[in-house]
Motif scaffolding. Structure first.
Motif, PDB file in Angstrom:
ATOM      1  N   ALA A  42     -12.519  21.499  20.247  1.00  0.00           N
ATOM      2  CA  ALA A  42     -11.542  20.442  20.472  1.00  0.00           C
ATOM      3  C   ALA A  42     -11.526  19.562  19.234  1.00  0.00           C
ATOM      4  N   PHE A  43     -10.520  19.752  18.391  1.00  0.00           N
ATOM      5  CA  PHE A  43     -10.471  19.059  17.107  1.00  0.00           C
ATOM      6  C   PHE A  43      -9.714  17.738  17.219  1.00  0.00           C
ATOM      7  N   THR A  44     -10.212  16.742  16.493  1.00  0.00           N
ATOM      8  CA  THR A  44      -9.477  15.504  16.254  1.00  0.00           C
ATOM      9  C   THR A  44      -9.047  15.520  14.800  1.00  0.00           C
ATOM     10  N   GLY A  45      -7.736  15.467  14.577  1.00  0.00           N
ATOM     11  CA  GLY A  45      -7.219  15.553  13.222  1.00  0.00           C
ATOM     12  C   GLY A  45      -7.393  14.255  12.448  1.00  0.00           C
ATOM     13  N   HIS A  46      -6.844  14.234  11.240  1.00  0.00           N
ATOM     14  CA  HIS A  46      -7.002  13.059  10.377  1.00  0.00           C
ATOM     15  C   HIS A  46      -5.751  12.908   9.523  1.00  0.00           C
ATOM     16  N   THR A  47      -5.365  11.635   9.277  1.00  0.00           N
ATOM     17  CA  THR A  47      -4.202  11.322   8.448  1.00  0.00           C
ATOM     18  C   THR A  47      -4.640  10.484   7.263  1.00  0.00           C
ATOM     19  N   VAL A  48      -4.193  10.869   6.077  1.00  0.00           N
ATOM     20  CA  VAL A  48      -4.465  10.111   4.867  1.00  0.00           C
ATOM     21  C   VAL A  48      -3.150   9.524   4.367  1.00  0.00           C
ATOM     22  N   ASP A  49      -3.072   8.201   4.322  1.00  0.00           N
ATOM     23  CA  ASP A  49      -1.887   7.533   3.794  1.00  0.00           C
ATOM     24  C   ASP A  49      -1.967   7.497   2.274  1.00  0.00           C
ATOM     25  N   VAL A  50      -0.862   7.825   1.612  1.00  0.00           N
ATOM     26  CA  VAL A  50      -0.813   7.855   0.146  1.00  0.00           C
ATOM     27  C   VAL A  50       0.263   6.888  -0.327  1.00  0.00           C
ATOM     28  N   LEU A  51      -0.130   5.908  -1.132  1.00  0.00           N
ATOM     29  CA  LEU A  51       0.791   4.922  -1.693  1.00  0.00           C
ATOM     30  C   LEU A  51       0.754   5.023  -3.211  1.00  0.00           C
ATOM     31  N   VAL A  52       1.930   4.992  -3.840  1.00  0.00           N
ATOM     32  CA  VAL A  52       2.018   5.038  -5.290  1.00  0.00           C
ATOM     33  C   VAL A  52       2.223   3.631  -5.834  1.00  0.00           C
ATOM     34  N   GLY A  53       1.407   3.288  -6.836  1.00  0.00           N
ATOM     35  CA  GLY A  53       1.618   2.027  -7.546  1.00  0.00           C
ATOM     36  C   GLY A  53       1.297   0.798  -6.741  1.00  0.00           C
ATOM     37  N   GLY A  54       0.417   0.921  -5.748  1.00  0.00           N
ATOM     38  CA  GLY A  54       0.018  -0.247  -4.977  1.00  0.00           C
ATOM     39  C   GLY A  54      -0.799  -1.203  -5.819  1.00  0.00           C
ATOM     40  N   PRO A  55      -1.205  -2.318  -5.256  1.00  0.00           N
ATOM     41  CA  PRO A  55      -2.000  -3.282  -6.024  1.00  0.00           C
ATOM     42  C   PRO A  55      -3.227  -2.622  -6.643  1.00  0.00           C
ATOM     43  N   GLU A  56      -3.446  -2.891  -7.918  1.00  0.00           N
ATOM     44  CA  GLU A  56      -4.580  -2.344  -8.645  1.00  0.00           C
ATOM     45  C   GLU A  56      -5.123  -3.449  -9.543  1.00  0.00           C
ATOM     46  N   LEU A  57      -6.259  -3.993  -9.147  1.00  0.00           N
ATOM     47  CA  LEU A  57      -6.755  -5.200  -9.791  1.00  0.00           C
ATOM     48  C   LEU A  57      -7.807  -4.867 -10.844  1.00  0.00           C
ATOM     49  N   GLN A  58      -7.612  -5.419 -12.027  1.00  0.00           N
ATOM     50  CA  GLN A  58      -8.596  -5.305 -13.101  1.00  0.00           C
ATOM     51  C   GLN A  58      -9.220  -6.670 -13.355  1.00  0.00           C
ATOM     52  N   MET A  59     -10.482  -6.660 -13.802  1.00  0.00           N
ATOM     53  CA  MET A  59     -11.249  -7.892 -13.955  1.00  0.00           C
ATOM     54  C   MET A  59     -11.353  -8.325 -15.412  1.00  0.00           C
ATOM     55  N   LYS A  60     -11.389  -9.656 -15.604  1.00  0.00           N
ATOM     56  CA  LYS A  60     -11.573 -10.198 -16.933  1.00  0.00           C
ATOM     57  C   LYS A  60     -13.006  -9.978 -17.388  1.00  0.00           C
ATOM     58  N   GLN A  61     -13.171  -9.538 -18.629  1.00  0.00           N
ATOM     59  CA  GLN A  61     -14.500  -9.359 -19.190  1.00  0.00           C
ATOM     60  C   GLN A  61     -15.083 -10.721 -19.591  1.00  0.00           C
ATOM     61  N   LEU A  62     -16.365 -10.913 -19.326  1.00  0.00           N
ATOM     62  CA  LEU A  62     -17.025 -12.184 -19.581  1.00  0.00           C
ATOM     63  C   LEU A  62     -18.043 -12.046 -20.709  1.00  0.00           C
ATOM     64  N   ALA A  63     -18.381 -13.169 -21.296  1.00  0.00           N
ATOM     65  CA  ALA A  63     -19.391 -13.202 -22.357  1.00  0.00           C
ATOM     66  C   ALA A  63     -20.313 -14.389 -22.111  1.00  0.00           C
TER      67      ALA A  63
END
Length: 473
Positions: A168-189
């Motif tokens: 008795a299998f339970t399936g799975h769904t993977v949502d795919v979004l293109v260009g969603g929020p993608e956060l980059q961090m400021k480099q510190l010194a």
């Protein structure tokens, strides 16, 4: 390369053949309840419109790893063999049809050693055995890539279903979004002139390089043993370091229920304070912003022993002039860099008669003020050498010291000291020596062969071992 799961399958196939007719080899009968099995994998994937670092022609790693989870956990028998809990044909169907025009789909790493049949954007994989748990039920990976047709906001799903007799299998769904929020961090010194005991007012910020904006951001802070985060802000939660843990860390999590735009940078409304202890030296601080809706924050807080902060709330402020070159996917720094430790090796002076066996102590201590962590090398030990006085034979040696009979050895014994080394650490290395010949002022020594960076007092990096010294002890 043959996977671990494949090896397990091969071993168990031979073993089960020998056990034909037993309960292990009999498929589930019609009267038995079907075995409940669920398909596992990520819930969602955000496909970046930014090119990935690396060789352009090389295929990237799969973003989606699929598997099966069955009841229980795999338990080896007395011979170390793990048997499947089900035998019988079953089929897994991976349908990525809705990604047509959204993303390119690579099924080549699905199915492992058995492989899969691919028809357009649908892959069909067949297998025979299922093991308890999920460790030995890998289905393989799927690689997704944007194409010239992909645009920010494109969306699709991958539907994974499975079927088999007695299952008795339970399936799975993977949502795919293109260009969603993608956060980059400021480099510190590290600020100029910063020293242990100071507080770093960290100017944290992020830049959204994704094609879409969003609402809801979470800031995660991590600091190793010498760093801590004062409970300053009301929308932050703090998980302080356990002072008794050598590798203990401080953590903080701040929640911002605010909107942010695509291709824009945002900083905190006030610097984030990071306190450094007097013993801190090359401690590790890292931080990350991630796009997390407010309704998911409770799950994040459950991952630690977080306590609510006090004081005003911290906010986000848009930074119109942020230089994109100053941002990257990960942000971390090692500081303070200006502290010193004082490693000290001491020997011993004693008298002994011919034929007598004596204990000789070599002492090691760190007089601080800094600890020596070597966090980037995973706690790699440091070492020192011991030259023993002439006219003696070693009867016993410390466990952490080994006889150095190899070419290029710089002493009689090489001794290791595990790191981290606390700012007030001390220990004793005891050698048993038999005196074969009485030699006046017979001298050996314990010594480091080089001066470590941040060593504040190289003068005591060696100590003499003297047997039968002239004059008084």
């Amino acid at each position: 390369m043959t996977s671990l799961a494949a090896v397990r399958r091969t071993l168990s196939a031979f073993a089960l053949a020998a056990l034909a007719g037993t309960a292990l080899a009999v498929p589930a009968s019609a009267e038995e309840e079907p075995l409940a099995v669920s398909v596992t994998g990520p819930d969602s994937v955000n496909l970046s419109l930014q090119p990935e670092p690396g060789d352009p022609g090389e295929p990237g790693e799969p973003q989606i790893e699929l598997g099966l989870r069955a009841p229980g956990e795999p338990v080896p028998d007395e011979n170390g063999v793990i048997y499947p809990i089900h035998q019988g044909d079953y089929t897994v169907t991976v349908d990525a049809s809705s990604l047509a025009g959204v993303a390119a789909v690579d099924f080549s790493r699905l199915g492992g050693w058995r492989g899969c049949t691919v028809d357009g954007l649908v892959a069909t994989c067949s297998d025979y055995e299922i093991y308890a748990g999920e460790d030995y039920n890998e289905l393989g990976g799927i690689r997704l890539d944007v194409t010239d047709e992909s645009a920010a906001g494109d969306f699709g799903t991958i539907e994974v279903t499975a079927a088999g007799e007695g299952l008795a299998f339970t399936g799975h769904t993977v949502d795919v979004l293109v260009g969603g929020p993608e956060l980059q961090m400021k480099q510190l010194a590290e600020p100029e002139g910063f020293k242990a005991g100071d507080t770093f007012q960290a100017p944290l910020s992020f830049r959204n390089v994704g094609g879409l904006g969003g609402k809801g951001v979470v800031l995660r802070m991590y600091g190793s043993r010498g760093l801590s985060f004062p409970s300053t802000y009301g929308n932050c939660w703090y998980d302080p370091r356990d002072p008794d843990e050598l590798f203990g860390s401080s953590k903080a999590l701040c929640v911002f229920d605010e909107e942010f735009a695509a291709q824009a940078a945002y900083g905190l409304s006030a610097p984030f304070p990071v306190e450094t202890a007097g013993f801190a030296l090359y401690d590790v601080m890292s931080y990350s912003f991630s796009a997390v809706p407010a309704d998911q924050v409770a799950d994040l807080l459950a991952e630690g022993d977080y306590r609510a902060g006090t004081g005003p709330e911290l906010g986000l402020v848009r930074l119109p002039d942020a230089d994109p070159a100053g941002y990257s996917r990960f942000a971390e720094m090692d500081f303070p860099t200006k502290n010193t430790f004082d490693l000290d090796l001491t020997g011993e002076r004693l008298r002994a008669r011919k034929g007598e066996t004596v204990s000789v102590d070599v002492g090691f201590a760190n007089h601080g003020p800094a600890w020596l962590a070597l966090l980037r090398s995973g706690g790699e030990p440091i070492s020192f050498w011991v030259d023993l006085p002439p006219g003696t034979t070693v009867t016993t040696a410390p466990e952490s010291c080994r006889a150095a009979g190899w070419e290029g050895a710089e002493g009689d014994y090489l001794c290791s000291i595990n790191t981290p080394i606390l700012e007030d650490a001390s220990r004793t290395y005891t050698f048993g020596l038999r005196v074969d010949e009485v030699i006046r002022n017979a001298t050996g020594r314990a010594f480091f062969t080089y001066t470590m960076p941040n060593e504040g007092n190289p003068a005591n990096d060696s100590g003499d071992i003297v047997l039968n010294p002239r004059g008084r002890l």
